[in-house]
Design a protein around this motif. Structure first.
Motif, PDB file in Angstrom:
ATOM      1  N   GLY A   1      -1.174  -4.184  -1.960  1.00  0.00           N
ATOM      2  CA  GLY A   1      -1.347  -5.559  -1.536  1.00  0.00           C
ATOM      3  C   GLY A   1      -0.367  -6.526  -2.141  1.00  0.00           C
ATOM      4  N   ASP A   2       0.229  -6.185  -3.276  1.00  0.00           N
ATOM      5  CA  ASP A   2       1.257  -7.034  -3.868  1.00  0.00           C
ATOM      6  C   ASP A   2       2.166  -6.165  -4.712  1.00  0.00           C
ATOM      7  OD1 ASP A   2       0.292  -6.965  -6.757  1.00  0.00           O
ATOM      8  OD2 ASP A   2      -1.464  -7.862  -5.803  1.00  0.00           O
ATOM      9  N   ALA A   3       3.307  -6.701  -5.087  1.00  0.00           N
ATOM     10  CA  ALA A   3       4.324  -5.942  -5.812  1.00  0.00           C
ATOM     11  C   ALA A   3       3.901  -5.597  -7.227  1.00  0.00           C
ATOM     12  CB  ALA A   3       5.637  -6.731  -5.850  1.00  0.00           C
ATOM     13  N   GLN A   4       2.825  -6.252  -7.726  1.00  0.00           N
ATOM     14  CA  GLN A   4       2.376  -5.975  -9.090  1.00  0.00           C
ATOM     15  C   GLN A   4       1.327  -4.871  -9.158  1.00  0.00           C
ATOM     16  OE1 GLN A   4       2.836  -9.363  -7.990  1.00  0.00           O
ATOM     17  NE2 GLN A   4       4.840  -9.003  -8.899  1.00  0.00           N
ATOM     18  N   GLY A   5       1.168  -4.126  -8.070  1.00  0.00           N
ATOM     19  CA  GLY A   5       0.269  -2.971  -8.113  1.00  0.00           C
ATOM     20  C   GLY A   5      -1.154  -3.285  -7.743  1.00  0.00           C
ATOM     21  N   GLY A   6      -1.345  -4.216  -6.805  1.00  0.00           N
ATOM     22  CA  GLY A   6      -2.685  -4.584  -6.400  1.00  0.00           C
ATOM     23  C   GLY A   6      -3.340  -3.539  -5.523  1.00  0.00           C
ATOM     24  N   GLU A   7      -4.532  -3.893  -5.009  1.00  0.00           N
ATOM     25  CA  GLU A   7      -5.269  -2.995  -4.126  1.00  0.00           C
ATOM     26  C   GLU A   7      -4.533  -2.816  -2.804  1.00  0.00           C
ATOM     27  OE1 GLU A   7      -7.612  -0.949  -3.514  1.00  0.00           O
ATOM     28  OE2 GLU A   7      -8.508  -0.832  -5.498  1.00  0.00           O
ATOM     29  N   ALA A   8      -5.109  -1.996  -1.929  1.00  0.00           N
ATOM     30  CA  ALA A   8      -4.446  -1.680  -0.661  1.00  0.00           C
ATOM     31  C   ALA A   8      -4.382  -2.895   0.252  1.00  0.00           C
ATOM     32  CB  ALA A   8      -5.196  -0.550   0.022  1.00  0.00           C
TER      33      ALA A   8
ATOM     34  N   GLN B   1       4.869  -1.831   8.870  1.00  0.00           N
ATOM     35  CA  GLN B   1       6.270  -2.189   8.635  1.00  0.00           C
ATOM     36  C   GLN B   1       7.079  -0.977   8.185  1.00  0.00           C
ATOM     37  OE1 GLN B   1       6.658  -5.346   9.612  1.00  0.00           O
ATOM     38  NE2 GLN B   1       4.425  -5.310   9.790  1.00  0.00           N
ATOM     39  N   ARG B   2       6.407   0.061   7.682  1.00  0.00           N
ATOM     40  CA  ARG B   2       7.095   1.241   7.174  1.00  0.00           C
ATOM     41  C   ARG B   2       7.089   2.418   8.149  1.00  0.00           C
ATOM     42  NH1 ARG B   2       7.415   2.038   1.557  1.00  0.00           N
ATOM     43  NH2 ARG B   2       8.535   3.907   2.214  1.00  0.00           N
ATOM     44  N   LEU B   3       6.172   2.415   9.099  1.00  0.00           N
ATOM     45  CA  LEU B   3       5.990   3.580   9.955  1.00  0.00           C
ATOM     46  C   LEU B   3       7.153   3.769  10.919  1.00  0.00           C
ATOM     47  CD1 LEU B   3       2.194   3.265  10.844  1.00  0.00           C
ATOM     48  CD2 LEU B   3       3.247   4.764   9.149  1.00  0.00           C
ATOM     49  N   GLY B   4       7.559   5.023  11.083  1.00  0.00           N
ATOM     50  CA  GLY B   4       8.563   5.376  12.078  1.00  0.00           C
ATOM     51  C   GLY B   4       9.996   5.091  11.690  1.00  0.00           C
ATOM     52  N   ARG B   5      10.237   4.640  10.475  1.00  0.00           N
ATOM     53  CA  ARG B   5      11.608   4.328  10.056  1.00  0.00           C
ATOM     54  C   ARG B   5      12.320   5.586   9.576  1.00  0.00           C
ATOM     55  NH1 ARG B   5      12.787  -1.099   9.424  1.00  0.00           N
ATOM     56  NH2 ARG B   5      10.991  -2.486   9.730  1.00  0.00           N
ATOM     57  N   LYS B   6      13.504   5.817  10.108  1.00  0.00           N
ATOM     58  CA  LYS B   6      14.294   6.975   9.686  1.00  0.00           C
ATOM     59  C   LYS B   6      15.011   6.703   8.372  1.00  0.00           C
ATOM     60  CE  LYS B   6      14.981   8.852  14.319  1.00  0.00           C
ATOM     61  NZ  LYS B   6      15.955   9.294  15.344  1.00  0.00           N
ATOM     62  N   GLN B   7      15.344   5.445   8.136  1.00  0.00           N
ATOM     63  CA  GLN B   7      15.951   5.039   6.879  1.00  0.00           C
ATOM     64  C   GLN B   7      15.173   3.858   6.322  1.00  0.00           C
ATOM     65  OE1 GLN B   7      20.111   4.326   7.716  1.00  0.00           O
ATOM     66  NE2 GLN B   7      20.635   6.465   7.333  1.00  0.00           N
ATOM     67  N   VAL B   8      14.932   3.878   5.026  1.00  0.00           N
ATOM     68  CA  VAL B   8      14.136   2.834   4.386  1.00  0.00           C
ATOM     69  C   VAL B   8      15.017   2.108   3.377  1.00  0.00           C
ATOM     70  CG1 VAL B   8      12.015   2.319   3.146  1.00  0.00           C
ATOM     71  CG2 VAL B   8      12.113   4.316   4.650  1.00  0.00           C
ATOM     72  N   SER B   9      15.163   0.823   3.551  1.00  0.00           N
ATOM     73  CA  SER B   9      16.019   0.040   2.664  1.00  0.00           C
ATOM     74  C   SER B   9      15.333  -0.213   1.327  1.00  0.00           C
ATOM     75  CB  SER B   9      16.359  -1.305   3.322  1.00  0.00           C
ATOM     76  OG  SER B   9      15.184  -2.094   3.454  1.00  0.00           O
ATOM     77  N   ALA B  10      16.142  -0.593   0.348  1.00  0.00           N
ATOM     78  CA  ALA B  10      15.592  -0.939  -0.969  1.00  0.00           C
ATOM     79  C   ALA B  10      14.651  -2.134  -0.850  1.00  0.00           C
ATOM     80  CB  ALA B  10      16.738  -1.235  -1.939  1.00  0.00           C
ATOM     81  N   ARG B  11      14.981  -3.070   0.033  1.00  0.00           N
ATOM     82  CA  ARG B  11      14.121  -4.243   0.236  1.00  0.00           C
ATOM     83  C   ARG B  11      12.760  -3.825   0.796  1.00  0.00           C
ATOM     84  NH1 ARG B  11      14.864  -9.745   1.486  1.00  0.00           N
ATOM     85  NH2 ARG B  11      12.782 -10.685   1.574  1.00  0.00           N
TER      86      ARG B  11
END
Length: 525
Positions: free
Chosen positions: A276-283, A291-301
């Motif tokens: 849920g957040d960059a500090q390690g929150g819940e899901a 936003q991540r599904l189906g991507r062949k390449q994943v950027s650092a951002r």
């Protein structure tokens, strides 16, 4: 190709599951290698012909047929492959040279093409084939069969054809490449049974039945939250790690950080989520995971903005030991030990819900409106991990859906057997300024009789046409059920529904009394 085309044609018009199993089994017994292997690859979604894309097919048709005629025909038929196969004109001069038109011959030819060569080769094949064979070719090449045959059913048919155990077939399926020669050698007694001892292959998931109105004892069943991500299997063996979706698709490339942090040999079952957040929150909600599904390449951002982790449910293989035959409570104890060897910011345990009784569990479930919770899982404490759905072992008890009263705005024809009906509906809610904005689209939830009624409404209340889409008078209210709702920057309304479906046709309610977008915003968790 003729035999494969005939198989698809018969499968499309066959409703009985047992009849479909027999059709596929008879085909596999009668068809030689490698044609039957490529047919299985097509039926299970494992055939990849990267040079053939829908855009290429559309451009080919536009070059041979009047584009307006094709689009009108496509709108009426409801299926692109069927439309192309019927409308494709015979060549003025029959092709002179001989071409291998067997299924394997066509696959061999298409699999080595560049995208620049694909249109000419594909057009040449369509010139040589009958309409039924063209349909089979286009469906196979685009990976969009949609003939009422799941990958599991096709594998079951193979197992029944040759007297094999379907779970044994599933066990090694992803370790063998099409056209599956070792599998058919084993099936016909020419070779040993393939094994997956040193390969990071997919194992079939254990699935749950809906609980519906049943009541179970928590003495016999353990309760866990059903998280709203995607079910995944993590496999590591012989120094290789793979991440598989529920369908058995390798999604390792989309979540490389998860695979990199899984460094203990074994096979685990869990839910892939985003924090849920960059500090390690819940899901976070499923909307974040999308936003991540189906991507062949994943950027650092992307890795930083949507950090993935897995909430673990079960363990199938512990080190080199297959523990699927153990009872759930024994596997759970193994999993609790195993997880301590993994990176805690990447893997955690799905906790068991502490409830004194089934009624107490029902009360806990009814109060769960966390964006990442879909409901409750109930797992029999003495159950082995058994592939597929077995009655009485695991149940899913989804939380009650949310509802909203929305106004129908647009309608579009369906596909396949619904191609004659306007069955896909876009609906909206009101802004405070009185503007109606789309908030979702649904194409199921209604009965056949309700579909006929809705189709008549669309035809009688059309105010504008945009190709296959009709705009309708904004007078009909639909009660829409949905699992959750999320903020969305991609939609003008600012919201996106999860699994919307038509719950009720509200002919009793004036359109101006439908819900406002502010009401939907208040439901975002």
């Amino acid at each position: 190709m003729h035999a494969f085309a005939a198989l698809l044609d018969r499968l499309i018009y066959t409703r009985s599951r047992n009849a479909k199993l027999k059709l596929i089994a008879d085909y596999l017994i009668a068809t030689p290698d490698p044609d039957r292997g490529w047919a299985m690859a097509a039926l299970t979604g494992d055939l990849d012909l990267p040079a053939v894309k829908p855009a290429i097919i559309r451009a080919m048709v536009d070059a041979r047929v009047d584009p307006v005629l094709f689009r009108m025909s496509r709108d009426y038929v409801g299926d692109s492959a069927e439309t192309v196969s019927l409308i494709w004109p015979d060549p003025p001069v029959p092709p002179a040279s001989e071409v291998d038109l067997s299924l394997s011959g066509i696959v061999d030819r298409l699999s080595t093409l560049s995208r620049s060569d694909a249109p000419a080769v594909l057009a040449d094949l369509l010139d040589r084939l009958s309409p039924e064979e063209r349909f089979a070719l286009l469906k196979m090449a685009t990976g969009a069969l949609r003939i009422g045959v799941s990958a599991r059913l096709a594998k079951t048919a193979l197992a029944q054809a040759f007297g094999l155990d379907v779970d044994a077939v599933e066990e090694v399926w992803h370790g063998i490449r099409p056209p599956y020669a070792p599998l058919f050698d084993w099936a016909e007694g020419r070779g040993d049974q393939p094994t997956a001892a040193d390969l990071p292959v997919f194992r079939p998931f254990m699935l749950a039945h809906p609980l519906d109105d049943a009541v179970v004892s928590l003495d016999d069943y353990a309760a866990e939250w059903k998280w709203d991500g995607i079910r995944v299997q993590i496999v590591r063996v012989a120094g290789q790690t793979r991440l598989y979706s529920r369908a058995g698709d390798d999604i390792t490339h989309s979540f490389p950080e998860v695979a990199a942090d899984f460094d203990a040999d074994g096979v685990l079952d869990g839910e892939l989520l985003v924090k849920g957040d960059a500090q390690g929150g819940e899901a976070a909600s499923f909307n974040a995971l999308q936003q991540r599904l189906g991507r062949k390449q994943v950027s650092a951002r992307m890795l930083a903005d949507y950090p993935a982790f897995v909430r673990l449910y079960d363990i199938l293989i512990d080190g080199g030991e297959d523990v699927r035959a153990l009872a759930w409570h024994e596997r759970r104890a193994r999993l609790e030990v195993f997880v301590k060897r993994l990176a805690p910011d990447r893997f955690d345990l799905s906790r068991v819900i502490d409830a004194a009784s089934f009624d107490a569990l029902a009360e806990i479930r009814s109060g769960a409106r966390d964006a990442s919770i879909e409901g409750v899982m109930l797992k029999r404490r003495d159950s082995a991990y058994i592939a597929g759905r077995r009655v009485g072992l695991w149940y899913k008890w989804k939380r009650d859906p949310l509802t909203a009263d929305c106004v129908m705005m647009y309608a579009q024809r369906g596909s396949g057997k619904r191609s004659s009906f306007y069955s896909d509906y876009t609906f909206g809610c009101w802004t405070d300024a009185g503007e109606l904005l789309p908030v979702g689209k649904a194409y199921f939830g209604f009965t056949d009789e309700e579909l006929k009624w809705l189709d008549r409404f669309v035809r009688q209340h059309t105010v504008n046409r945009f190709g296959p889409v009709r705009e309708v008078e904004k007078t009909l209210v639909l009660e829409v059920a949905f699992d959750s709702i999320h903020a969305s920057k991609r939609h003008k309304s600012g919201v996106a529904m999860r699994f919307p479906r038509i719950a009720r046709i509200r002919t009793d309610k004036p359109a101006e009394e439908a819900d406002r977008i502010g009401t939907l915003m208040a439901l975002i968790t």
